[in-house]
Design an enzyme around this catalytic site. Structure first.
Site, PDB file in Angstrom:
ATOM      1  N   GLU A  21      44.284  27.648  10.834  1.00 58.77           N
ATOM      2  CA  GLU A  21      43.253  27.064  11.712  1.00 58.77           C
ATOM      3  C   GLU A  21      42.130  28.070  11.979  1.00 58.77           C
ATOM      4  OE1 GLU A  21      43.404  26.920  15.924  1.00 58.77           O
ATOM      5  OE2 GLU A  21      45.504  27.525  16.001  1.00 58.77           O
ATOM      6  N   LYS A 155      52.089  28.475  24.444  1.00 54.44           N
ATOM      7  CA  LYS A 155      51.749  29.505  25.419  1.00 54.44           C
ATOM      8  C   LYS A 155      52.331  29.201  26.781  1.00 54.44           C
ATOM      9  CE  LYS A 155      48.121  29.149  23.667  1.00 54.44           C
ATOM     10  NZ  LYS A 155      47.148  28.709  22.874  1.00 54.44           N
TER      11      LYS A 155
HETATM   12  N1  PSU Z   1      46.971  29.219  20.239  1.00 55.39           N
HETATM   13  C1  PSU Z   1      46.440  30.463  20.126  1.00 55.39           C
HETATM   14  N2  PSU Z   1      45.114  30.612  20.146  1.00 55.39           N
HETATM   15  C2  PSU Z   1      44.304  29.517  20.204  1.00 55.39           C
HETATM   16  C3  PSU Z   1      44.862  28.209  20.279  1.00 55.39           C
HETATM   17  C4  PSU Z   1      46.209  28.118  20.300  1.00 55.39           C
HETATM   18  O1  PSU Z   1      47.154  31.430  20.037  1.00 55.39           O
HETATM   19  O2  PSU Z   1      43.086  29.707  20.178  1.00 55.39           O
HETATM   20  C5  PSU Z   1      43.990  26.996  20.210  1.00 55.39           C
HETATM   21  C6  PSU Z   1      44.512  26.129  19.060  1.00 55.39           C
HETATM   22  O3  PSU Z   1      43.432  25.805  18.239  1.00 55.39           O
HETATM   23  C7  PSU Z   1      45.072  24.910  19.735  1.00 55.39           C
HETATM   24  C8  PSU Z   1      44.148  24.807  20.898  1.00 55.39           C
HETATM   25  O4  PSU Z   1      45.059  23.777  18.920  1.00 55.39           O
HETATM   26  O5  PSU Z   1      44.029  26.161  21.346  1.00 55.39           O
HETATM   27  C9  PSU Z   1      44.671  23.909  21.993  1.00 55.39           C
HETATM   28  O6  PSU Z   1      43.610  23.594  22.837  1.00 55.39           O
HETATM   29  P1  PSU Z   1      43.715  22.326  23.810  1.00 55.39           P
HETATM   30  O7  PSU Z   1      44.775  22.707  24.793  1.00 55.39           O
HETATM   31  O8  PSU Z   1      42.345  22.216  24.421  1.00 55.39           O
HETATM   32  O9  PSU Z   1      44.084  21.166  22.953  1.00 55.39           O
END
Ligand code: PSU
Ligand code: MN
Length: 306
Positions: A21, A155
């Site tokens: 990604e 996380k």
């Molecule tokens: N995990 C990480 N770093 C990130 C993300 C996840 O270690 O930058 C990003 C990923 O792209 C994930 C997104 O899909 O955060 C999730 O964001 P949201 O909670 O807005 O869907």
């Protein structure tokens, strides 16, 4: 969709490919080091025996595999948008540059025929979702996308228990790699169990191939790979930073898609780079494992044909 020639050739020949990604590069890691880390993640995939395909939207084109110029733009331009599945078509029509999340990367990877995907942490159900309804599109997308994501769990900024419940509801399998504890990104153990433990890339590949035979390949799979013990963030540092970060987000009124980048940046700043080192270590380990699994799948498919 523009598939890089090296990636297209590998896919056509049945060789292993791993999707990566780009939101993690643009919004998850600080500039300017993020470009170097992005290259290291690609190298980790190669070291594991697969071709890397970093995914992003560049000048309106969904790109599967980026050349160094495109990678540098995604990493270096602060105006790059965080793009989820619903945003891809808007960006494609307007011709913008966007970094893809787990959801949109998985969507585009599956469309290109890539089965393995490596990232840092999956999105999930946010704390306070009962009121905010903030649940990442990563979950609903994986519930209908034929991709296996290698990640270090979710996380700790999220409601992990609720996220695991939603993964169950959405028919997304969860495998613990050499662990029976669901990892919490910066920490090896989120405090929650994982019901299936797998011990080798071959075992994971066998699960993927069984999904294909049983018609359940339309559902995603989460391969939860805990960060090495040596790279874990100190427990007390983690807990105090998390408390402070959640309070700071509340005070600043951060909402929606800005929550995850805000908290990641808060962690990196307040731990003086310790969380960043953990983050980079776990992403590299996930890239390597995803490549090994992709190589196993390719080998098992070739053996079955012979
Ligand atoms: N995990 C990480 N770093 C990130 C993300 C996840 O270690 O930058 C990003 C990923 O792209 C994930 C997104 O899909 O955060 C999730 O964001 P949201 O909670 O807005 O869907
Ligand atoms: Mn959200």
């Amino acid at each position: 969709m523009l598939v890089q020639p090296e990636v297209a050739d590998a896919l056509a020949a049945g060789q292993p490919v791993v999707a990566l990604e780009s939101t993690i590069i643009s919004h998850g890691l600080p500039r300017p080091d993020n470009l170097r880390v992005a290259r290291e993640i690609e190298q980790a995939v190669r070291d594991g025996g697969a071709v890397p395909a970093t995914i992003a939207v560049v000048d309106g084109h969904a790109r599967i595999g980026l050349d160094d110029d495109a990678l540098a733009r995604v990493a270096g331009d602060p105006a790059v948008a965080k793009v989820s599945v619903r945003d891809i078509a808007v960006l494609a029509a307007r011709g913008g540059v966007g970094a893809t999340t787990v959801a949109s990367t998985a969507h585009l990877a599956a469309a290109a025929g890539i089965r393995l995907f490596a990232t840092g942490g999956l999105g999930g159900v946010h704390r306070g979702a009962r009121d905010s309804w903030d649940e990442s599109a990563d979950l609903t997308t994986l519930s209908r996308t034929s991709v296996a994501v290698v990640c270090a769990g979710v996380k700790s900024i999220l409601d992990i228990g609720a996220t695991l419940e939603r993964l169950e509801t959405l028919n997304i399998g969860v495998l613990g790699y050499r662990t029976d504890r669901f990892p919490g990104f910066y920490r090896r153990d989120s405090g929650h169990a994982v019901h299936w433990t797998v011990d080798s890339p071959a075992e994971i590949a066998a699960v993927l191939r069984a999904q294909d035979r049983l018609g359940s390949a339309g559902y995603g799979l989460v391969i939860a790979n805990p960060v090495d013990a040596a790279d874990e963030l100190d427990a007390d540092l983690h807990d105090s930073t998390l408390r402070a970060g959640l309070a700071a987000a509340e005070t600043a009124g951060v909402r929606g898609k800005d929550v995850t980048p805000f908290l990641l940046e808060f962690f990196h700043r307040k731990t003086h780079g310790a969380s960043l080192a953990t983050n980079v270590a776990l992403v590299l380990a996930n890239a390597r494992l995803a490549a090994q699994v992709a190589a196993e799948v390719a080998a098992q498919v070739a053996a079955a044909r012979a």
